[in-house]
Design a protein around this motif. Structure first.
Motif, short mmCIF file in Angstrom:
data_model
loop_
_atom_site.label_atom_id
_atom_site.label_comp_id
_atom_site.label_asym_id
_atom_site.label_seq_id
_atom_site.Cartn_x
_atom_site.Cartn_y
_atom_site.Cartn_z
N ARG A 1 4.30 -6.60 12.25
CA ARG A 1 5.67 -6.96 12.63
C ARG A 1 6.27 -7.88 11.58
O ARG A 1 5.62 -8.84 11.13
N LEU A 2 7.53 -7.63 11.19
CA LEU A 2 8.24 -8.43 10.20
C LEU A 2 9.56 -8.91 10.80
O LEU A 2 10.20 -8.18 11.57
N ASP A 3 9.97 -10.13 10.43
CA ASP A 3 11.27 -10.61 10.87
C ASP A 3 12.37 -10.07 9.96
O ASP A 3 12.11 -9.28 9.05
N ALA A 4 13.60 -10.50 10.20
CA ALA A 4 14.73 -9.97 9.44
C ALA A 4 14.67 -10.33 7.97
O ALA A 4 15.30 -9.66 7.14
N HIS A 5 13.92 -11.38 7.61
CA HIS A 5 13.81 -11.80 6.22
C HIS A 5 12.61 -11.19 5.50
O HIS A 5 12.36 -11.50 4.33
N GLY A 6 11.84 -10.36 6.19
CA GLY A 6 10.70 -9.71 5.58
C GLY A 6 9.41 -10.48 5.65
O GLY A 6 8.45 -10.14 4.95
N ASN A 7 9.34 -11.51 6.50
CA ASN A 7 8.13 -12.31 6.63
C ASN A 7 7.25 -11.75 7.74
O ASN A 7 7.74 -11.45 8.84
N PRO A 8 5.95 -11.59 7.50
CA PRO A 8 5.04 -11.11 8.56
C PRO A 8 4.97 -12.09 9.72
O PRO A 8 4.93 -13.30 9.53
N VAL A 9 4.99 -11.55 10.92
CA VAL A 9 4.97 -12.35 12.14
C VAL A 9 3.77 -11.92 12.97
O VAL A 9 3.53 -10.72 13.18
N GLY A 10 3.01 -12.90 13.44
CA GLY A 10 1.88 -12.59 14.31
C GLY A 10 0.72 -11.99 13.53
O GLY A 10 0.52 -12.23 12.33
N GLU A 11 -0.06 -11.18 14.22
CA GLU A 11 -1.26 -10.58 13.67
C GLU A 11 -1.04 -9.08 13.44
O GLU A 11 -0.24 -8.45 14.14
N PRO A 12 -1.75 -8.50 12.47
CA PRO A 12 -1.63 -7.05 12.26
C PRO A 12 -2.27 -6.27 13.41
O PRO A 12 -3.17 -6.75 14.09
N ARG A 13 -1.80 -5.06 13.61
CA ARG A 13 -2.33 -4.20 14.66
C ARG A 13 -2.87 -2.92 14.02
O ARG A 13 -2.39 -2.46 12.98
N ARG A 14 -3.87 -2.35 14.67
CA ARG A 14 -4.51 -1.13 14.20
C ARG A 14 -4.62 -0.16 15.37
O ARG A 14 -5.12 -0.53 16.45
N PHE A 15 -4.14 1.08 15.15
CA PHE A 15 -4.16 2.11 16.18
C PHE A 15 -4.99 3.28 15.64
O PHE A 15 -4.56 4.02 14.76
N ASP A 16 -6.19 3.43 16.18
CA ASP A 16 -7.15 4.40 15.66
C ASP A 16 -6.94 5.77 16.28
O ASP A 16 -6.47 5.91 17.42
N TYR A 17 -7.33 6.79 15.53
CA TYR A 17 -7.42 8.16 16.02
C TYR A 17 -8.48 8.88 15.21
O TYR A 17 -8.74 8.53 14.05
N HIS A 18 -9.11 9.89 15.82
CA HIS A 18 -10.19 10.63 15.18
C HIS A 18 -9.79 12.10 15.09
O HIS A 18 -9.58 12.76 16.12
N LEU A 19 -9.67 12.58 13.87
CA LEU A 19 -9.22 13.96 13.64
C LEU A 19 -10.42 14.89 13.51
O LEU A 19 -10.64 15.54 12.49
#
Length: 542
Positions: free
Chosen positions: A321-339
């Protein structure tokens, strides 16, 4: 920087223009299934003959020939069945034509790449953008022979394109080729024959606005009753007036059921398709209709509250997630899938990952920025010949399916999707954001940094981050700061305000020769540095 390509501007992805829902036909009797098989087989044979006639016409086909084909089919089925068959034939021929043009483009790219590598000395090193020469004389010789084969194929494809010849297989070319290799596909001849016939059946009808329930050929009432207009040769099988056959089961669409009911009750056009899943032994009914284009929000309005940058990978989606100024907010998220596994399983994995991403974006009320990926030009074996693992990686990424599903699912939740150019996002993201965002408790991956780069590009910000100011006692050694305030920001050239407090351990705040004097940066004009110094005489009296 001269070797970098121009980066395209981000844009708001347009929403879907159609809807398709499906439900199973449960409770069919043996008579119902037999009627469906007879109708599908008869109309499938008519569709095959019509497709052969359309392919024989080639580029000389016109509206008169279309009308003649439809009149010939009307006597053997009905006018509406004939209209559905001719339209499906036209769409299938156009799809084959587009595939032919894509094949010509792919062959031309491969030929150009081989010719370029053959022109280089054997063993010549390449760059990051293009490969070098071939490694040995044997490989060079093999590729020279392959070049001639590809040129011959290109000539044949171009000749077919100019003549309007296309190669189409009703039922699918892959299933046709499986007939010659049944052992590898674990199919018996009888089992393959059942699948082949089911794929070649024709049981689909386009909708008509103003007609009863939006379709006169395959009609579904609001209470779920399904009836089919039988072709003329099978009119004897009718169990309802006007040559119709009513199935004994009822259908109810759980997904978008209310939207479908509104269309049916208003007599708006709804297209239907009935097909058999041989593996499961179930019959399905698919309903589809057009929807007005979703009004997209302006890009500036989407950027005002920030957004979520998403990096697409072979086994997961990395989001930040980024704010309007382009700064990262909070923690990164990862959404896995197996093909892995069957196609329905892979599709379910992608949908599950996307719905988790969309629910996260919905909670924060933000748009989603994603790369506009297209690996068609990158999958060629001539560019990544020995890098088979990399070729399998990019070939396995469901970029087109993921993008289309994300746009359609986001439109239902009212979430805007911004597409950005994927150029250099992974490289520049790792260069400028991976290390600064890594802490003792958080290990930032290259994909997380790429998500930040994608989000900043969607916001119209440069990917390069604002650097830290140099230490005050080493300003000349460290160098000046880069990528600071823009040229139109007021006061960007002014001196920084003085912060009260001691600068060293020995000199207190407000003391010393240079206290509060900003001319210290102008060494040539500083009086304390360049005037001669002498000690005053001692006082004679206290």
């Amino acid at each position: 920087m001269g070797g970098l390509r121009r980066v395209a501007a981000p844009f708001v992805a347009p929403g879907p223009t159609g809807v398709a829902i499906r439900d199973s036909l449960k409770g069919l009797t043996g008579q119902d299934e037999e009627v469906l098989r007879l109708v599908g087989g008869l109309l499938g044979s008519l569709a095959s003959r019509d497709l052969r006639a359309r392919c024989a016409a080639g580029l000389d086909h016109d509206a008169d020939q279309w009308a003649r084909r439809k009149r010939a089919l009307t006597g053997q089925s009905s006018s509406r069945w004939a209209g559905s068959i001719t339209k499906a034939t036209h769409d299938q021929w156009a799809l084959a034509r587009r595939g032919q043009l894509a094949c010509i483009q792919h062959l031309q790219v491969s030929i150009d790449m081989i010719a370029r590598r053959l022109s280089l000395p054997v063993g010549a090193k390449g760059s990051k953008g293009s490969p070098g020469g071939y490694r040995s004389r044997q490989e060079w010789f093999a590729k020279s022979r392959r070049l001639h084969l590809l040129q011959d194929r290109l000539e044949r494809e171009r000749a077919d394109c100019e003549a309007g010849r296309v190669r189409v297989v009703r039922g699918g070319r892959r299933l046709l080729c499986n007939r010659h290799n049944l052992q590898a596909t674990r199919l018996t001849e009888a089992r393959w024959r059942v699948r082949w016939e089911a794929e070649r059946w024709f049981l689909q009808a386009d909708g008509e606005s103003g007609k009863r329930y939006g379709n006169e050929t395959i009609r579904v009432s609001p209470d779920g009753e399904v009836s089919i207009k039988l072709p003329a040769p099978l009119a004897r099988l009718a169990n309802a007036p006007h040559g119709r056959y009513v199935l004994s089961c009822r259908v109810g669409f759980r997904h978008r059921g209310q939207q479908w009911a509104d269309h049916v009750q208003a007599n708006r056009a709804v297209a239907y398709r009935i097909h058999l899943d041989v593996e499961r032994g179930r019959w399905y009914l698919t309903a589809s209709w057009q929807i007005p284009p979703v009004r997209t929000a302006p890009l500036e309005a989407v950027r005002s509250g920030g957004l979520i940058g998403v990096d697409t990978n072979a086994d997961h989606l990395a989001a930040w997630r980024l704010d309007a100024h382009g700064n990262p907010v909070g923690e990164p998220r990862r959404f896995d899938y197996h093909l892995t596994g069957s196609a329905p399983h892979r599709d379910a994995q992608v949908r599950h990952a996307l719905i988790r991403l969309l629910h996260w974006a919905k909670r924060h009320g933000l748009a989603i920025a994603i790369e506009d990926l297209d690996f068609q030009a990158e999958k060629t074996r001539e560019k990544h010949g020995r890098r088979k693992r990399f070729r399998r990686l990019i070939s396995g990424m469901p970029t087109a399916k993921l993008r289309s599903r994300l746009v359609s699912m986001a439109a239902e939740l009212g979430i805007t999707v911004v597409a950005v150019d994927p150029a250099y996002t992974s490289r520049w993201g790792a260069q400028h954001w991976q290390r600064p965002l890594t802490t003792k408790t958080r290990k930032t991956t290259r994909h997380d940094a790429a998500a930040v780069a994608i989000g900043r590009r969607a916001l119209g910000r440069p990917i390069r981050r604002r650097t830290q100011p140099p230490p005050p006692h080493r300003s000349d050694a460290v160098g000046h700061r880069s990528v600071q305030a823009a040229s139109d920001v007021p006061g960007r050239e002014e001196t920084r305000p003085r912060v009260p407090g001691p600068r060293t351990r020995s000199v207190g705040a407000g003391r010393g020769v240079k206290a509060g004097d900003q001319r210290v940066h102008n060494r040539s004009g500083h009086t304390a540095e360049h005037k001669s110094w002498h000690q005053d005489s001692l006082p004679l009296s206290p």
